[in-house]
Design an enzyme around this catalytic site. Structure first.
Site, PDB file in Angstrom:
ATOM      1  N   HIS A  37     -70.163 -34.335  32.782  1.00 37.93           N
ATOM      2  CA  HIS A  37     -70.131 -34.555  34.235  1.00 37.93           C
ATOM      3  C   HIS A  37     -69.261 -35.765  34.571  1.00 37.93           C
ATOM      4  O   HIS A  37     -68.492 -35.744  35.530  1.00 37.93           O
ATOM      5  CB  HIS A  37     -71.533 -34.872  34.768  1.00 37.93           C
ATOM      6  CG  HIS A  37     -72.512 -33.737  34.691  1.00 37.93           C
ATOM      7  ND1 HIS A  37     -73.624 -33.759  33.896  1.00 37.93           N
ATOM      8  CD2 HIS A  37     -72.538 -32.542  35.337  1.00 37.93           C
ATOM      9  CE1 HIS A  37     -74.307 -32.644  34.054  1.00 37.93           C
ATOM     10  NE2 HIS A  37     -73.679 -31.872  34.905  1.00 37.93           N
ATOM     11  N   SER A 187     -76.971 -30.448  30.186  1.00 39.00           N
ATOM     12  CA  SER A 187     -78.181 -31.203  30.566  1.00 39.00           C
ATOM     13  C   SER A 187     -79.389 -30.699  29.779  1.00 39.00           C
ATOM     14  O   SER A 187     -80.378 -31.405  29.638  1.00 39.00           O
ATOM     15  CB  SER A 187     -78.452 -31.042  32.057  1.00 39.00           C
ATOM     16  OG  SER A 187     -77.316 -31.426  32.773  1.00 39.00           O
TER      17      SER A 187
END
Ligand code: PAF
Length: 280
Positions: A37, A187
């Site tokens: 990210h 994640s």
């Protein structure tokens, strides 16, 4: 970094920048940020005047309520990472801001992308992704939006909504960020134990082996070998491993120089779904 919760406030703030012709880059996330990210934020910083990141765990894209419940939400750590990365605006909307009772849900035609592969494994998932990304694009109105190649089918879904609704946003897909052992960053990786995470590089190794074997084996033989090497790992189940045409996801029977191909894989490893892919 400014933290904004309400869509109206975000709109007001960004309009002020747009009037001055500032370019806005956007990174949509569900939080639990990792260096994949952060590289999207950094790329957006390089290519725009202002970077907006959203954190919204979108219930509409979870077909399994347990998955939604278990989804990590380390917001304080995320904020620190975003500040360090130089993100300018963090948008953390509430459910009502995204799906207000007055919001008329658009009919979204995903041209079948939502019913194959990841879409077949997770019915309703891509409709939920398309809905929230369209809504977030309406809130942010970015010039460019950045997504990782790890969720390859998702990037096609997003390009499709941009095309269908003629949204004036450039979609930038960036290469997969990997842990040292080759595991694609996600994640969900924090749901693996330390040891499982260390071992999980076997998925990328199988993709590399597949790519190299395709130089002398046909697709079926090469896929069988790659599947065997994945299934040797205790705790690994293959949801799919397939070779497809990158724009349509149509299955490819034969690799040739004339057209490009991509291998997509999902391995369920000790209950955690790990996605990866490689251009062939
Ligand atoms: O990839 C994700 O994190 C999500 O699917 C997205 C694009 C933020 C939509 O909720």
């Amino acid at each position: 970094m400014i933290v904004i919760k309400a869509a109206t406030e975000l709109n007001h703030f960004l309009n002020g920048l747009k009037i001055k012709s500032k370019k806005i880059g956007f990174v949509a996330t569900m939080g639990a940020l990792h260096s994949g990210h952060i590289s999207l934020i950094e790329r957006s910083n390089r290519e725009n005047d202002t970077t907006v990141c959203s954190i919204f765990v979108n219930p509409r894209q979870f077909n399994d309520p347990k998955d939604l419940e278990k989804y990590p939400r380390p917001i304080e750590k995320d904020i620190l990472l975003l500040v360090k990365a130089g993100c300018n605006v963090l948008f953390i909307p509430d459910y009502e801001d995204i799906y207000s009772p007055n919001y008329v849900e658009p009919k979204i035609n995903l041209e079948g992308l939502d019913t194959i592969l990841e879409g077949a494994m997770r019915p309703g998932h891509f409709k939920g992704v398309a809905l929230v990304v369209k809504r977030l694009f309406e809130c942010v109105k970015p010039d460019a939006a950045y997504f990782g190649q790890k969720d390859y089918q998702q990037t096609l879904v997003i390009k499709q909504i941009v095309k269908e609704f003629k949204l004036p946003v450039k979609i930038v897909v960036t290469e997969i960020h990997r842990e040292e052992n080759g595991l694609a960053m996600s994640s969900r990786n924090i749901r693996l134990s330390y040891e499982q995470r260390n071992r999980a590089g076997f998925i990328y190794s199988a993709l590399l082996q597949l790519k190299s074997n395709l130089k002398y084996l046909d697709i079926n033989e090469a896929l069988i070998k790659a599947k065997e090497s994945i299934l040797k790992e205790a705790g690994a189940k293959i949801e799919y491993l397939t070779i497809v045409e990158p724009d349509t996801l149509a299955q490819i029977e034969k690799i040739d120089q004339e057209r490009s191909a991509i291998a997509l894989v999902v391995v369920n490893y000790f209950g955690v779904r790990l996605l990866d892919n490689i251009y062939l």
